[in-house]
Design a protein around this motif. Structure first.
Motif, PDB file in Angstrom:
ATOM      1  N   ARG A 281      -7.746   6.491  14.887  1.00 33.50           N
ATOM      2  CA  ARG A 281      -7.422   7.447  13.858  1.00 33.50           C
ATOM      3  C   ARG A 281      -6.115   7.638  14.065  1.00 33.50           C
ATOM      4  NH1 ARG A 281     -12.409  11.672  16.649  1.00 33.50           N
ATOM      5  NH2 ARG A 281     -13.942  11.291  14.387  1.00 33.50           N
ATOM      6  N   ALA A 282      -5.175   6.934  14.959  1.00 29.68           N
ATOM      7  CA  ALA A 282      -4.199   7.158  15.258  1.00 29.68           C
ATOM      8  C   ALA A 282      -2.993   6.109  14.177  1.00 29.68           C
ATOM      9  CB  ALA A 282      -3.712   7.222  17.085  1.00 29.68           C
ATOM     10  N   SER A 283      -3.791   5.352  14.044  1.00 29.18           N
ATOM     11  CA  SER A 283      -3.209   4.094  13.246  1.00 29.18           C
ATOM     12  C   SER A 283      -3.504   3.908  11.405  1.00 29.18           C
ATOM     13  CB  SER A 283      -4.114   2.730  13.218  1.00 29.18           C
ATOM     14  OG  SER A 283      -5.169   2.701  12.526  1.00 29.18           O
ATOM     15  N   ARG A 284      -3.053   3.516  10.708  1.00 28.30           N
ATOM     16  CA  ARG A 284      -2.192   3.297   9.512  1.00 28.30           C
ATOM     17  C   ARG A 284      -3.464   2.835   8.881  1.00 28.30           C
ATOM     18  NH1 ARG A 284       2.931  -0.948   8.445  1.00 28.30           N
ATOM     19  NH2 ARG A 284       2.131   0.075   6.192  1.00 28.30           N
ATOM     20  N   PHE A 285      -4.554   3.087   9.464  1.00 28.63           N
ATOM     21  CA  PHE A 285      -6.357   2.246   8.851  1.00 28.63           C
ATOM     22  C   PHE A 285      -6.519   3.491   7.452  1.00 28.63           C
ATOM     23  CE2 PHE A 285     -10.388   3.628   8.013  1.00 28.63           C
ATOM     24  CZ  PHE A 285     -11.553   2.723   7.907  1.00 28.63           C
ATOM     25  N   ARG A 286      -6.691   4.343   7.901  1.00 27.10           N
ATOM     26  CA  ARG A 286      -7.047   5.309   6.245  1.00 27.10           C
ATOM     27  C   ARG A 286      -5.537   5.019   4.838  1.00 27.10           C
ATOM     28  NH1 ARG A 286     -11.081   7.781   3.752  1.00 27.10           N
ATOM     29  NH2 ARG A 286     -10.698   8.690   2.337  1.00 27.10           N
ATOM     30  N   GLU A 287      -4.109   5.342   5.954  1.00 24.53           N
ATOM     31  CA  GLU A 287      -3.351   4.397   4.625  1.00 24.53           C
ATOM     32  C   GLU A 287      -4.019   3.220   4.508  1.00 24.53           C
ATOM     33  OE1 GLU A 287       1.719   2.649   5.291  1.00 24.53           O
ATOM     34  OE2 GLU A 287       0.668   4.314   7.132  1.00 24.53           O
ATOM     35  N   ARG A 288      -4.258   2.459   4.365  1.00 15.21           N
ATOM     36  CA  ARG A 288      -4.742   1.423   4.126  1.00 15.21           C
ATOM     37  C   ARG A 288      -5.852   1.125   3.441  1.00 15.21           C
ATOM     38  NH1 ARG A 288      -1.680  -3.506   5.867  1.00 15.21           N
ATOM     39  NH2 ARG A 288       0.877  -2.907   6.231  1.00 15.21           N
ATOM     40  N   PHE A 289      -6.573   1.796   4.021  1.00 21.19           N
ATOM     41  CA  PHE A 289      -7.614   2.195   3.309  1.00 21.19           C
ATOM     42  C   PHE A 289      -7.244   2.773   1.324  1.00 21.19           C
ATOM     43  CE2 PHE A 289     -11.326   4.864   1.631  1.00 21.19           C
ATOM     44  CZ  PHE A 289     -12.014   4.350   1.687  1.00 21.19           C
ATOM     45  N   GLU A 290      -6.256   3.457   1.506  1.00 24.65           N
ATOM     46  CA  GLU A 290      -6.046   4.331   0.280  1.00 24.65           C
ATOM     47  C   GLU A 290      -5.215   4.237  -0.754  1.00 24.65           C
ATOM     48  OE1 GLU A 290      -5.601   8.494   0.670  1.00 24.65           O
ATOM     49  OE2 GLU A 290      -7.103   9.000   2.161  1.00 24.65           O
ATOM     50  N   GLY A 291      -4.267   2.560   0.054  1.00 24.61           N
ATOM     51  CA  GLY A 291      -3.644   1.805  -0.434  1.00 24.61           C
ATOM     52  C   GLY A 291      -3.256   1.318  -1.736  1.00 24.61           C
ATOM     53  N   LYS A 292      -3.636   1.066  -1.974  1.00 26.92           N
ATOM     54  CA  LYS A 292      -4.918   0.337  -3.788  1.00 26.92           C
ATOM     55  C   LYS A 292      -4.268   1.168  -5.359  1.00 26.92           C
ATOM     56  CE  LYS A 292      -7.619  -1.336  -0.446  1.00 26.92           C
ATOM     57  NZ  LYS A 292      -7.491  -2.595  -0.238  1.00 26.92           N
ATOM     58  N   GLY A 293      -2.864   0.916  -5.081  1.00 22.42           N
ATOM     59  CA  GLY A 293      -2.180   1.669  -6.165  1.00 22.42           C
ATOM     60  C   GLY A 293      -1.971   2.371  -7.097  1.00 22.42           C
ATOM     61  N   ARG A 294      -2.829   2.668  -7.310  1.00 17.69           N
ATOM     62  CA  ARG A 294      -3.638   3.436  -8.878  1.00 17.69           C
ATOM     63  C   ARG A 294      -4.657   3.953  -8.247  1.00 17.69           C
ATOM     64  NH1 ARG A 294      -3.655   0.173 -14.381  1.00 17.69           N
ATOM     65  NH2 ARG A 294      -3.856  -1.249 -12.863  1.00 17.69           N
ATOM     66  N   PHE A 295      -5.518   3.613  -7.976  1.00 17.71           N
ATOM     67  CA  PHE A 295      -6.257   3.641  -7.113  1.00 17.71           C
ATOM     68  C   PHE A 295      -6.266   4.872  -5.902  1.00 17.71           C
ATOM     69  CE2 PHE A 295      -8.305   2.339 -10.837  1.00 17.71           C
ATOM     70  CZ  PHE A 295     -10.017   2.369 -11.183  1.00 17.71           C
TER      71      PHE A 295
END
Length: 332
Positions: A281-295
């Motif tokens: 929860r404190a990490s970049r997990f969610r940022e990386r999950f969503e970090g797919k450019g146009r998607f």
């Protein structure tokens, strides 16, 4: 062919590379009872572990049916575990157990089959998003290995499980540090799959990689020791190993979500992630999950839900596999 209600009592199993969980289902809809865990290393075979369970729990008459989820591809009659030495013939196991029905499926296929039975009390969100009803669902989980599966909407209602080995897909880097870690692991292993970092042994691999890249010799630590040293001692190499684990897990989960179109949610099981909930929860997990450019906006709507059920959901899924014709061992 037996009707579902005629296949009780049932013996159910969730077999991982380290532990075998077994349970008893006495009738349709009844809570599972006599839930027990056995170390795989303490038994010479799956059949031996099952016989120990039946003896210890007074099941002299035995079950009428047996459903097993196992951490391995199930592509024919012969099963040979990837992360343990057990191997067996499904048809022979059916004869040894003297059951009328036997279903053996991949453990994450079983976990996927259990998803519709999970309630809010069984799930812990990591980030935002709301599941869309009737859409595909993905499930993945780091444990002794890395399991991946999903449920796809079926024509006429309901879902069909996806049986695959997504944990062995090639791992990708998202920045220079991750690329250096993967290159170090490539020199060691050749092919660097997602499982090489997203598993209990994978967390150790990450720790050893970051210490080596820092030109230092690390201690020989197991996964629980890495977590403890990161939390209690602030060990920088342990902290970075966990940070990398969370980042890689987020990127991989996003890839699975895109591949399956998992607008019904991404569910995270396995034995490792629940122990790392604060870090996730404190990490970049969610940022990386969503970090797919146009998607990014597409993925921002998809929830990631950590499975935290009191009873192994794969046991429920193993029972549900007995209702699906293609998963049952033939009667003859």
């Amino acid at each position: 062919m037996l009707q579902a209600q005629q296949t009780y009592p049932r013996l159910l199993g969730d077999i991982g590379g380290t532990n075998a969980r077994l349970a008893w289902a006495s009738s349709p809809g009844a809570p599972l009872t006599d839930i027990a865990r056995y170390r795989c290393a303490d038994h010479g075979s799956l059949a031996a572990a099952i016989q120990s369970y039946l003896s210890e729990h007074g099941k002299q008459e035995g079950p009428r049916a047996c459903g097993i989820g196992i951490a391995n591809p199930v592509t024919g009659d012969e099963v040979k575990m990837t992360n343990h030495h057990w191997s067996f013939s499904i048809s022979q196991l059916k004869r040894e157990l003297a059951v009328e029905q036997l279903a053996v499926v991949n453990d994450f296929t079983a976990l996927a089959l259990s998803l519709p039975a999970l309630g809010p009390q069984d799930l812990l969100p990591i980030g935002g998003g709301v599941a869309s009803t009737g859409e595909a669902m993905a499930v993945l989980g780091p444990g002794t290995g890395l399991g991946v599966s999903g449920l796809l909407p079926a024509p006429g209602g309901g879902y069909l499980p996806v049986a695959g080995e997504g944990g062995h897909c090639t791992l990708a880097a998202n920045d220079e540090r991750e690329a250096a870690v993967i290159e170090h692991l490539r020199k060691r292993f050749g092919h660097v799959s997602a499982e090489r970092v997203l598993s209990g042994p994978g967390l150790v691999n990450l720790y050893e990689a970051v210490t080596a890249l820092s030109a230092q010799v690390g201690s020989h630590l197991d996964p629980s020791e890495i977590v403890e040293k990161a939390r209690q001692a602030g060990d920088p190499h342990c902290e970075e190993a966990i940070d990398l684990f969370c980042r890689f897990l987020g990127s991989f989960a996003g890839n699975v979500a895109l591949t399956l179109g998992a607008r019904g949610g991404v569910y995270i099981g396995g034995g490792i992630a629940p122990r790392l909930l604060p870090e996730l929860r404190a990490s970049r997990f969610r940022e990386r999950f969503e970090g797919k450019g146009r998607f990014q906006s597409y993925l921002a709507q998809i929830p990631c839900l950590l499975i935290n059920a009191a009873v192994s959901p794969a046991l429920i899924g193993a029972s549900r596999a007995l209702e699906i014709e293609r998963y049952r061992c033939p009667d003859h």
